[in-house]
Design a protein around this motif. Structure first.
Motif, mmCIF file in Angstrom:
data_model
loop_
_atom_site.group_PDB
_atom_site.id
_atom_site.type_symbol
_atom_site.label_atom_id
_atom_site.label_comp_id
_atom_site.label_asym_id
_atom_site.label_seq_id
_atom_site.Cartn_x
_atom_site.Cartn_y
_atom_site.Cartn_z
ATOM 1 N N TYR A 59 8.365 4.533 1.885
ATOM 2 C CA TYR A 59 7.797 5.473 0.920
ATOM 3 C C TYR A 59 7.231 4.725 -0.282
ATOM 4 C CZ TYR A 59 7.312 9.820 -1.718
ATOM 5 O OH TYR A 59 6.807 10.888 -2.411
ATOM 6 N N ALA A 60 7.957 3.745 -0.767
ATOM 7 C CA ALA A 60 7.491 2.955 -1.909
ATOM 8 C C ALA A 60 6.229 2.171 -1.546
ATOM 9 C CB ALA A 60 8.593 2.005 -2.385
ATOM 10 N N ALA A 61 6.152 1.668 -0.322
ATOM 11 C CA ALA A 61 4.953 0.956 0.114
ATOM 12 C C ALA A 61 3.752 1.901 0.145
ATOM 13 C CB ALA A 61 5.173 0.337 1.491
ATOM 14 N N ALA A 62 3.965 3.124 0.580
ATOM 15 C CA ALA A 62 2.883 4.115 0.584
ATOM 16 C C ALA A 62 2.437 4.436 -0.839
ATOM 17 C CB ALA A 62 3.332 5.385 1.307
ATOM 18 N N LEU A 63 3.385 4.567 -1.753
ATOM 19 C CA LEU A 63 3.028 4.816 -3.153
ATOM 20 C C LEU A 63 2.217 3.653 -3.719
ATOM 21 C CD1 LEU A 63 6.325 6.339 -4.618
ATOM 22 C CD2 LEU A 63 4.187 7.535 -4.118
ATOM 23 N N SER A 64 2.614 2.451 -3.381
ATOM 24 C CA SER A 64 1.897 1.263 -3.829
ATOM 25 C C SER A 64 0.480 1.245 -3.266
ATOM 26 C CB SER A 64 2.657 0.005 -3.402
ATOM 27 O OG SER A 64 1.973 -1.151 -3.813
ATOM 28 N N ASP A 65 0.337 1.573 -1.990
ATOM 29 C CA ASP A 65 -0.993 1.637 -1.383
ATOM 30 C C ASP A 65 -1.868 2.677 -2.080
ATOM 31 O OD1 ASP A 65 -0.323 -0.338 0.403
ATOM 32 O OD2 ASP A 65 -0.140 1.006 2.137
ATOM 33 N N LEU A 66 -1.286 3.818 -2.411
ATOM 34 C CA LEU A 66 -2.043 4.847 -3.141
ATOM 35 C C LEU A 66 -2.483 4.330 -4.499
ATOM 36 C CD1 LEU A 66 -0.034 8.100 -2.363
ATOM 37 C CD2 LEU A 66 -2.402 7.608 -1.717
ATOM 38 N N ASP A 67 -1.574 3.688 -5.214
ATOM 39 C CA ASP A 67 -1.896 3.153 -6.536
ATOM 40 C C ASP A 67 -3.018 2.122 -6.473
ATOM 41 O OD1 ASP A 67 -0.007 4.703 -7.793
ATOM 42 O OD2 ASP A 67 1.467 3.095 -8.008
ATOM 43 N N GLU A 68 -3.033 1.338 -5.404
ATOM 44 C CA GLU A 68 -4.028 0.281 -5.263
ATOM 45 C C GLU A 68 -5.333 0.780 -4.653
ATOM 46 O OE1 GLU A 68 -2.151 -2.917 -3.138
ATOM 47 O OE2 GLU A 68 -0.525 -3.040 -4.589
ATOM 48 N N GLY A 69 -5.397 2.072 -4.313
ATOM 49 C CA GLY A 69 -6.617 2.641 -3.765
ATOM 50 C C GLY A 69 -6.846 2.366 -2.288
ATOM 51 N N LYS A 70 -5.850 1.846 -1.609
ATOM 52 C CA LYS A 70 -6.014 1.499 -0.194
ATOM 53 C C LYS A 70 -6.228 2.718 0.697
ATOM 54 C CE LYS A 70 -3.352 -2.780 -0.310
ATOM 55 N NZ LYS A 70 -2.148 -3.472 0.189
ATOM 56 N N LEU A 71 -5.833 3.881 0.244
ATOM 57 C CA LEU A 71 -5.936 5.086 1.061
ATOM 58 C C LEU A 71 -6.986 6.066 0.550
ATOM 59 C CD1 LEU A 71 -2.102 5.638 1.550
ATOM 60 C CD2 LEU A 71 -3.685 4.500 3.098
ATOM 61 N N ASP A 72 -7.801 5.648 -0.415
ATOM 62 C CA ASP A 72 -8.767 6.558 -1.026
ATOM 63 C C ASP A 72 -9.714 7.192 -0.012
ATOM 64 O OD1 ASP A 72 -7.606 6.024 -3.431
ATOM 65 O OD2 ASP A 72 -9.288 4.871 -4.253
ATOM 66 N N ASP A 73 -10.237 6.401 0.907
ATOM 67 C CA ASP A 73 -11.171 6.935 1.896
ATOM 68 C C ASP A 73 -10.505 7.972 2.790
ATOM 69 O OD1 ASP A 73 -13.209 5.352 0.913
ATOM 70 O OD2 ASP A 73 -12.902 3.755 2.401
ATOM 71 N N GLN A 74 -9.279 7.707 3.194
ATOM 72 C CA GLN A 74 -8.568 8.661 4.044
ATOM 73 C C GLN A 74 -8.263 9.950 3.290
ATOM 74 O OE1 GLN A 74 -5.133 6.560 5.441
ATOM 75 N NE2 GLN A 74 -6.288 5.347 6.929
ATOM 76 N N VAL A 75 -7.913 9.829 2.030
ATOM 77 C CA VAL A 75 -7.633 11.013 1.216
ATOM 78 C C VAL A 75 -8.902 11.843 1.059
ATOM 79 C CG1 VAL A 75 -6.972 11.828 -1.080
ATOM 80 C CG2 VAL A 75 -5.678 9.986 0.008
ATOM 81 N N ARG A 76 -10.042 11.201 0.793
ATOM 82 C CA ARG A 76 -11.323 11.914 0.657
ATOM 83 C C ARG A 76 -11.694 12.632 1.957
ATOM 84 N NH1 ARG A 76 -12.956 7.167 -1.470
ATOM 85 N NH2 ARG A 76 -12.802 7.078 -3.698
ATOM 86 N N GLU A 77 -11.545 11.939 3.085
ATOM 87 C CA GLU A 77 -11.879 12.536 4.378
ATOM 88 C C GLU A 77 -11.036 13.780 4.633
ATOM 89 O OE1 GLU A 77 -11.512 9.665 7.522
ATOM 90 O OE2 GLU A 77 -12.932 8.293 6.561
ATOM 91 N N ARG A 78 -9.759 13.680 4.372
ATOM 92 C CA ARG A 78 -8.873 14.832 4.621
ATOM 93 C C ARG A 78 -9.144 15.950 3.626
ATOM 94 N NH1 ARG A 78 -3.368 11.904 6.716
ATOM 95 N NH2 ARG A 78 -4.434 10.831 8.392
ATOM 96 N N SER A 79 -9.504 15.600 2.428
ATOM 97 C CA SER A 79 -9.824 16.597 1.427
ATOM 98 C C SER A 79 -11.064 17.383 1.838
ATOM 99 C CB SER A 79 -10.062 15.923 0.072
ATOM 100 O OG SER A 79 -10.484 16.861 -0.874
ATOM 101 N N GLU A 80 -12.047 16.700 2.396
ATOM 102 C CA GLU A 80 -13.260 17.374 2.860
ATOM 103 C C GLU A 80 -12.956 18.316 4.024
ATOM 104 O OE1 GLU A 80 -15.925 14.161 3.725
ATOM 105 O OE2 GLU A 80 -16.140 13.607 1.619
ATOM 106 N N ILE A 81 -12.047 17.928 4.901
ATOM 107 C CA ILE A 81 -11.673 18.778 6.034
ATOM 108 C C ILE A 81 -11.000 20.041 5.523
ATOM 109 C CG2 ILE A 81 -10.128 18.955 8.026
ATOM 110 C CD1 ILE A 81 -10.639 15.930 8.482
ATOM 111 N N ILE A 82 -10.136 19.908 4.537
ATOM 112 C CA ILE A 82 -9.390 21.057 3.998
ATOM 113 C C ILE A 82 -10.337 22.017 3.273
ATOM 114 C CG2 ILE A 82 -7.649 21.752 2.310
ATOM 115 C CD1 ILE A 82 -6.141 19.183 3.055
ATOM 116 N N ASP A 83 -11.284 21.456 2.542
ATOM 117 C CA ASP A 83 -12.228 22.304 1.788
ATOM 118 C C ASP A 83 -13.108 23.050 2.767
ATOM 119 O OD1 ASP A 83 -11.236 21.428 -0.605
ATOM 120 O OD2 ASP A 83 -12.771 19.880 -0.860
#
Length: 83
Positions: A59-83
């Protein structure tokens, strides 16, 4: 459980928690407690700390990845699907 086995488990728990940033510790601990509460009845007591620390580390590694922007593209893609 032998003393060697206990020592190995203790070392594993220590190593798992070593990579957790102080700022992420509380959130990781709470998430691990929630996740582990459903499985602790099904695993040996000797493994509770190891499983809890492993979940915290993940969980901490995932939080670190989020903080470092490593998952930004995946978050954007999923956000577009939800919208």
């Amino acid at each position: 459980m032998s003393d060697d086995h206990k020592e190995e488990l203790s070392s594993l728990v220590t190593n798992l928690s070593a990579g957790i940033r102080e700022t992420d510790y509380r959130a990781a601990h709470d998430a691990a407690a929630n996740i582990c509460s459903g499985i602790f009845d099904t695993i040996p007591v000797d493994l509770h700390d190891v499983v809890h620390e492993a979940v915290m580390a993940g969980y901490a590694a995932a939080l670190s990845d989020l903080d470092e922007g490593k998952l930004d593209d995946q978050v954007r893609e999923r956000s577009e699907i939800i919208d």
